[in-house]
Design an enzyme around this catalytic site. Structure first.
Site, PDB file in Angstrom:
ATOM      1  N   TYR A  59     -33.103 -24.497   5.679  1.00 55.35           N
ATOM      2  CA  TYR A  59     -33.387 -25.273   4.462  1.00 55.35           C
ATOM      3  C   TYR A  59     -32.485 -26.510   4.406  1.00 55.35           C
ATOM      4  O   TYR A  59     -32.946 -27.625   4.142  1.00 55.35           O
ATOM      5  CB  TYR A  59     -33.162 -24.362   3.252  1.00 55.35           C
ATOM      6  CG  TYR A  59     -33.533 -24.957   1.914  1.00 55.35           C
ATOM      7  CD1 TYR A  59     -34.866 -25.127   1.547  1.00 55.35           C
ATOM      8  CD2 TYR A  59     -32.548 -25.320   0.996  1.00 55.35           C
ATOM      9  CE1 TYR A  59     -35.203 -25.656   0.306  1.00 55.35           C
ATOM     10  CE2 TYR A  59     -32.868 -25.840  -0.243  1.00 55.35           C
ATOM     11  CZ  TYR A  59     -34.202 -26.008  -0.590  1.00 55.35           C
ATOM     12  OH  TYR A  59     -34.534 -26.524  -1.811  1.00 55.35           O
TER      13      TYR A  59
ATOM     14  N   THR B 246     -24.210 -10.666  -7.840  1.00 59.71           N
ATOM     15  CA  THR B 246     -24.520 -11.480  -9.023  1.00 59.71           C
ATOM     16  C   THR B 246     -23.348 -12.363  -9.447  1.00 59.71           C
ATOM     17  O   THR B 246     -23.533 -13.507  -9.855  1.00 59.71           O
ATOM     18  CB  THR B 246     -24.895 -10.560 -10.208  1.00 59.71           C
ATOM     19  OG1 THR B 246     -25.750  -9.549  -9.717  1.00 59.71           O
ATOM     20  CG2 THR B 246     -25.591 -11.314 -11.314  1.00 59.71           C
TER      21      THR B 246
END
Ligand SMILES: NC(=O)c1ccc[n+]([C@@H]2O[C@H](COP(=O)([O-])OP(=O)(O)OC[C@H]3O[C@@H](n4cnc5c(N)ncnc54)[C@H](O)[C@@H]3O)[C@@H](O)[C@H]2O)c1
Length: 260
Positions: free
Chosen positions: A152, A201
């Site tokens: 990416y 997270t």
């Protein structure tokens, strides 16, 4: 009166997410907008919701023939093409070991070769008009490296270099080329990796919190930056990268230092 009155725009990857918000913003400002995507049904619905000045055409950005067909249809129907937003993109998350050559090539094909094909496809029309604004949606990952996103990042750095060269080559033809570099976090795009990311997270929260403006940048904020580059508000601007990243690339933020 909107700032894109009487302008015709084409947006790729506009069936959902950032592209849909960009299309909505350009319509709001008076443009006639052709939404394009590989997601036919979703794209048609998105266009329908925007009313008479919006339409949809299926376009796979990696297919030269699709570009030729859609640009031709757009010019035949609307008489011109003033704005092209290269928004379609795909993400791959994974270490180098988990990024096989076919995946790496596919990411470059959509995110970098797609904009190359699209830019070539609109050249003749924009040169005839002596007017055009091309906006490339790169990424924060096109400004700084990050582990786990090599394909990416390569594709988003690549499109920035391409856009700068286009800007220099076509400025004398009245065509501008600029990038926006967002730092968002679209759950739909991250979908395939969501479960794995749930294991860390705190790290992902720290990633978005440790910025000048903490949190995820909204689709609307990204679309407003695209609007600026698409319109005559940015008439003297070409070849730039506009970070829409809450200051993430401005430098380092240490929360404790704000208490000293
Ligand atoms: N969401 C963010 O915060 C963020 C951050 C940085 C960069 N970006 C960039 O913004 C752009 C939009 O991202 P998003 O978050 O809306 O993602 P998304 O996955 O929701 O939307 C991408 C769209 O592109 C379309 N698409 C994929 N491959 C295509 C192809 N070959 N031809 C045509 N369309 C194709 C998809 O169908 C989809 O509708 C991407 O270029 C992405 O890299 C987004």
């Amino acid at each position: 009166m909107g700032i894109l009155e009487n302008r015709v725009a084409l947006v790729t990857g506009a069936a959902r997410g950032v592209g849909q918000t960009i299309a909505t913003t350009l319509v709001r400002e008076g443009a006639t907008v052709v939404l394009t995507d590989v997601r036919g049904d979703q794209g048609r619905q998105a266009a329908k919701a925007l009313g008479a000045r919006a339409s949809f055409a299926e376009l796979d950005v990696t297919q030269e023939a699709d570009w030729a067909r859609v640009v031709d249809e757009t010019v035949r129907t609307h008489g011109r093409l003033d704005v092209l937003v290269h928004n379609a993109g795909i993400l791959h998350m994974g270490t180098l070991e988990n990024t096989p050559p076919d995946v790496f090539r596919r990411v470059l094909d959509v995110n970098t070769v797609g904009p190359y094909l699209g830019t070539r496809a609109v050249l003749a029309q924009m040169k005839t008009q002596q007017r055009g604004s091309i906006v490339y949606v790169s990424s924060i990952d096109g400004l700084v490296g990050m582990n786990g996103v090599t394909a990416y990042a390569a594709s988003k750095f690549g499109v920035r270099g391409f856009a700068k060269s286009v800007a220099l080559e076509l400025g004398r033809s009245g065509i501008r080329a600029n990038c926006v570099c967002p730092a968002g976090g679209n759950t739909e795009m991250y979908g395939p990796w969501f479960e794995k990311m749930a294991g860390f997270t705190e790290q992902t929260k720290a990633y978005t919190d440790n910025r000048g403006i903490p949190g995820v940048v909204s689709f609307a904020a990204i679309a407003e930056a695209v609007l600026y580059l698409a319109s005559d508000s940015s008439a003297g601007v070409t070849g730039i990268d506009l970070p829409v990243d809450g200051g993430a690339t401005a430098g380092k933020f240490l929360a404790g230092f704000n208490t000293l």
